[in-house]
Motif scaffolding. Structure first.
Motif, PDB file in Angstrom:
ATOM      1  N   HIS A  44      58.675  42.242 -40.474  1.00 56.61           N
ATOM      2  CA  HIS A  44      57.921  43.483 -40.695  1.00 56.61           C
ATOM      3  C   HIS A  44      56.441  43.195 -40.991  1.00 56.61           C
ATOM      4  N   PHE A  45      56.187  42.321 -41.944  1.00 59.10           N
ATOM      5  CA  PHE A  45      54.793  42.099 -42.345  1.00 59.10           C
ATOM      6  C   PHE A  45      54.003  41.337 -41.284  1.00 59.10           C
ATOM      7  N   LYS A  46      54.692  40.488 -40.536  1.00 59.40           N
ATOM      8  CA  LYS A  46      54.026  39.831 -39.410  1.00 59.40           C
ATOM      9  C   LYS A  46      53.540  40.891 -38.421  1.00 59.40           C
ATOM     10  N   GLY A  47      54.357  41.915 -38.196  1.00 59.86           N
ATOM     11  CA  GLY A  47      53.952  43.023 -37.335  1.00 59.86           C
ATOM     12  C   GLY A  47      52.773  43.793 -37.906  1.00 59.86           C
ATOM     13  N   VAL A  48      52.789  43.977 -39.228  1.00 59.17           N
ATOM     14  CA  VAL A  48      51.711  44.719 -39.889  1.00 59.17           C
ATOM     15  C   VAL A  48      50.393  43.926 -39.834  1.00 59.17           C
ATOM     16  N   THR A  49      50.438  42.650 -40.216  1.00 59.28           N
ATOM     17  CA  THR A  49      49.192  41.878 -40.246  1.00 59.28           C
ATOM     18  C   THR A  49      48.638  41.700 -38.832  1.00 59.28           C
ATOM     19  N   THR A  50      49.529  41.571 -37.857  1.00 63.89           N
ATOM     20  CA  THR A  50      49.055  41.417 -36.484  1.00 63.89           C
ATOM     21  C   THR A  50      48.330  42.672 -36.001  1.00 63.89           C
ATOM     22  N   VAL A  51      48.944  43.825 -36.217  1.00 62.29           N
ATOM     23  CA  VAL A  51      48.297  45.056 -35.719  1.00 62.29           C
ATOM     24  C   VAL A  51      47.024  45.354 -36.506  1.00 62.29           C
ATOM     25  N   VAL A  52      47.027  45.065 -37.796  1.00 62.74           N
ATOM     26  CA  VAL A  52      45.830  45.329 -38.602  1.00 62.74           C
ATOM     27  C   VAL A  52      44.697  44.379 -38.185  1.00 62.74           C
ATOM     28  N   ALA A  53      45.026  43.120 -37.902  1.00 62.97           N
ATOM     29  CA  ALA A  53      43.997  42.189 -37.412  1.00 62.97           C
ATOM     30  C   ALA A  53      43.395  42.704 -36.102  1.00 62.97           C
ATOM     31  N   LYS A  54      44.265  43.187 -35.208  1.00 59.63           N
ATOM     32  CA  LYS A  54      43.782  43.741 -33.937  1.00 59.63           C
ATOM     33  C   LYS A  54      42.866  44.947 -34.196  1.00 59.63           C
ATOM     34  N   LEU A  55      43.320  45.861 -35.038  1.00 58.23           N
ATOM     35  CA  LEU A  55      42.520  47.062 -35.319  1.00 58.23           C
ATOM     36  C   LEU A  55      41.194  46.685 -35.981  1.00 58.23           C
ATOM     37  N   PHE A  56      41.232  45.700 -36.862  1.00 54.80           N
ATOM     38  CA  PHE A  56      39.983  45.233 -37.493  1.00 54.80           C
ATOM     39  C   PHE A  56      39.012  44.695 -36.438  1.00 54.80           C
ATOM     40  N   ASN A  57      39.532  43.978 -35.451  1.00 56.27           N
ATOM     41  CA  ASN A  57      38.655  43.406 -34.422  1.00 56.27           C
ATOM     42  C   ASN A  57      38.103  44.473 -33.475  1.00 56.27           C
ATOM     43  N   ILE A  58      38.869  45.521 -33.265  1.00 60.38           N
ATOM     44  CA  ILE A  58      38.423  46.602 -32.386  1.00 60.38           C
ATOM     45  C   ILE A  58      37.410  47.498 -33.111  1.00 60.38           C
ATOM     46  N   ILE A  59      37.739  47.855 -34.353  1.00 61.28           N
ATOM     47  CA  ILE A  59      36.950  48.867 -35.080  1.00 61.28           C
ATOM     48  C   ILE A  59      35.849  48.235 -35.925  1.00 61.28           C
ATOM     49  N   ARG A  60      36.055  46.973 -36.328  1.00 58.76           N
ATOM     50  CA  ARG A  60      35.075  46.246 -37.137  1.00 58.76           C
ATOM     51  C   ARG A  60      34.574  47.052 -38.336  1.00 58.76           C
ATOM     52  N   PRO A  61      35.492  47.530 -39.144  1.00 58.55           N
ATOM     53  CA  PRO A  61      35.071  48.352 -40.280  1.00 58.55           C
ATOM     54  C   PRO A  61      34.427  47.499 -41.382  1.00 58.55           C
ATOM     55  N   HIS A  62      33.647  48.138 -42.218  1.00 54.36           N
ATOM     56  CA  HIS A  62      33.138  47.485 -43.423  1.00 54.36           C
ATOM     57  C   HIS A  62      34.124  47.655 -44.572  1.00 54.36           C
ATOM     58  N   ILE A  63      34.888  48.753 -44.499  1.00 49.94           N
ATOM     59  CA  ILE A  63      35.809  49.127 -45.570  1.00 49.94           C
ATOM     60  C   ILE A  63      37.104  49.589 -44.920  1.00 49.94           C
ATOM     61  N   ALA A  64      38.244  49.147 -45.459  1.00 48.95           N
ATOM     62  CA  ALA A  64      39.524  49.663 -44.961  1.00 48.95           C
ATOM     63  C   ALA A  64      40.354  50.112 -46.153  1.00 48.95           C
ATOM     64  N   ILE A  65      41.081  51.205 -45.966  1.00 47.87           N
ATOM     65  CA  ILE A  65      41.726  51.874 -47.098  1.00 47.87           C
ATOM     66  C   ILE A  65      43.227  51.971 -46.870  1.00 47.87           C
ATOM     67  N   PHE A  66      43.976  51.517 -47.870  1.00 48.25           N
ATOM     68  CA  PHE A  66      45.437  51.477 -47.793  1.00 48.25           C
ATOM     69  C   PHE A  66      46.027  52.197 -49.007  1.00 48.25           C
ATOM     70  N   GLY A  67      47.228  52.746 -48.833  1.00 49.47           N
ATOM     71  CA  GLY A  67      47.909  53.414 -49.935  1.00 49.47           C
ATOM     72  C   GLY A  67      48.711  52.433 -50.764  1.00 49.47           C
ATOM     73  N   LEU A  68      48.737  52.656 -52.071  1.00 52.71           N
ATOM     74  CA  LEU A  68      49.447  51.732 -52.959  1.00 52.71           C
ATOM     75  C   LEU A  68      50.954  51.984 -52.998  1.00 52.71           C
ATOM     76  N   LYS A  69      51.439  53.043 -52.319  1.00 52.29           N
ATOM     77  CA  LYS A  69      52.895  53.164 -52.212  1.00 52.29           C
ATOM     78  C   LYS A  69      53.431  51.919 -51.492  1.00 52.29           C
ATOM     79  N   ASP A  70      52.727  51.503 -50.453  1.00 48.85           N
ATOM     80  CA  ASP A  70      53.076  50.249 -49.779  1.00 48.85           C
ATOM     81  C   ASP A  70      52.328  49.117 -50.486  1.00 48.85           C
ATOM     82  N   TYR A  71      52.725  48.865 -51.721  1.00 55.31           N
ATOM     83  CA  TYR A  71      51.987  47.926 -52.573  1.00 55.31           C
ATOM     84  C   TYR A  71      51.952  46.524 -51.964  1.00 55.31           C
TER      85      TYR A  71
END
Lengths: 282, 282
Positions: free
Chosen positions: B124-151
């Motif tokens: 599961h987390f390998k899938g999450v980190t992979t897609v987030v890395a991809k999105l980070f490379n596409i969007i190149r944000p300065h700030i990214a925001i996550f909910g703490l329910k998924d701590y």
């Protein structure tokens, strides 16, 4: 030329360049520069407004029995050579900042790393893709330049960049050879003068293979046999692999149709040497 | 609000913003928005000059027996909600562009993913980190925001960002709850009205645990036992885990000294629910 050690400082320089609209070219290296490295820098200088060269002997791409400790180093000479090539920043990060305590994130290309050097060097490419991903995030280049002597590395990095959507153009530069044909490598310093003629058998065998193809040979097993036999005739040589494979997928080919990668890894004394060529049907 | 499907178009927008010196805030989501998502967007709007929200039900973070096909979707409603929150671009990439044929690169955080949801959801987390890395490379944000329910996801992403040197600030936003206390989740739609009181046992048990700590209880096993017993009294519940662990390393704690993460995963009917709180010694 500026020499930068701190990751934060490097990232800040990159941000400044991005805001100024500069094209950043990047050449990642492990140092101990030879003409091969210098040709990559020359290409970077041509392609970018600013040229960043990194010099980092990346521990996680070496296996436990490999030559991490012995790997040749000469920072002062390297800095002077990089400067002559017009490098703007030589980035020399420290191991403890690249892999601090608690470090635990890895980037892995799963299929292309199963072939060739991936067999005898398990974990090697995971180490390479991880450090290159880190360097890409720190330096944020528009263009990154790799040598085709490490052909598999080039293909693996291209795959990583495409899969992870890095907005970076990957350029592969031709192998640079000594006048006698030996592919330039930092590891050539491990060769004794006695072993040197044996090291040359790699290059010679690539030519033998292309001649066979020119004369009509298409069967991979015949070419592999001729190449292996030729190399084995030379003292001090121990073949790791001789492979004929698809230049993009790296899968074994039984027959050459248009183009095929002939890739070699041979131990000559202490040095593990690699070389390759694309065999083409004319 | 602009809705963007193509990776290349999204990357071009990002490049334009970078050159204009804009601060990019980014909220990655799988859609079916509730107040929790909207609070992340609100935070993004506050922190950035432009707000990008991605909506992508990422197939590689679902296990083969999980609810990928059933996962709730409603793009039209989501687009309207995102627009109301001031989203500038809703990025909705297609699966075949995110994971084209031959895709084979993965980003993995190795230690933090061994605990909690990592046990029952391998990969599961390998899938999450992979897609987030991809999105980070596409969007190149300065700030990214996550909910703490998924701590755990928040901690894993922070580790990935630090390890891979992404120049991105990660912000965690508090759990948003229904008026009765149920943590908001897109998966709450799986709950029948009969199961709903049982679902609430997660939140109630967190409060029971904090009361125990307030009264002087420090032993993890006593707290875990009380929480488990309370949840099990409710019909339709099947505990996956009840864990008291270090809020940074996620390692099991035997005793609470200052702060401890109490994390729960419980199946209630078809819904696998998670909830958590930081227990504090006052």
């Amino acid at each position: 030329m500026e020499m930068v050690k701190e990751i934060e400082k490097m990232a800040a320089l990159s941000q400044k360049w991005h805001q100024a609209g500069k094209i950043i070219a990047f050449v990642p290296t492990m140092g101990y520069f030879h003409q091969g490295h210098l040709s990559l820098m020359g290409e970077g200088k041509k392609q970018g407004d600013v040229l960043v060269v990194s010099l980092f002997v990346n521990p996680i791409q070496f296996g436990p029995k490999e030559d991490l400790a012995a790997y040749p180093r000469n920072l002062q000479r390297d800095a002077s050579l990089a400067e002559k090539e017009g490098t703007d920043v030589l980035f020399v990060p420290e191991e403890k900042e690249m892999y601090p305590e608690g470090y635990q994130t890895y980037v892995k290309v799963t299929q292309l790393t199963k072939y060739l050097c991936g067999v005898s060097r398990p974990g090697h490419f995971k180490g390479v893709t991880t450090v290159v991903a880190k360097l890409f995030n720190i330096i944020r280049p528009h263009i990154a330049i790799f040598g085709l002597k490490d052909y598999q590395q080039y293909i693996v990095i291209k795959r990583m960049v495409r899969d992870l959507n890095y907005p970076i153009k990957i350029i592969g530069c031709p192998i640079v050879r000594e006048t006698d044909g030996l592919a330039m490598s930092s590891r050539n310093v491990y060769l004794t003068s006695e072993q040197r003629p044996s090291a040359l058998s790699l290059y010679k065998s690539l030519n033998i293979a292309q001649e066979m193809v020119n004369k009509g040979e298409r069967k991979a097993k015949n070419i592999i046999k001729a190449v292996s036999t030729f190399i084995q005739k030379h003292p001090y040589t121990k073949i790791d692999y001789v492979k004929l494979c698809h230049p993009e997928t790296l899968e074994d080919l039984e027959e050459i149709k248009e183009r095929a990668l002939l890739a070699l890894a041979v131990k000559v004394g202490k040095a593990r040497l690699i070389d390759n060529t694309i065999l083409g049907v004319k």
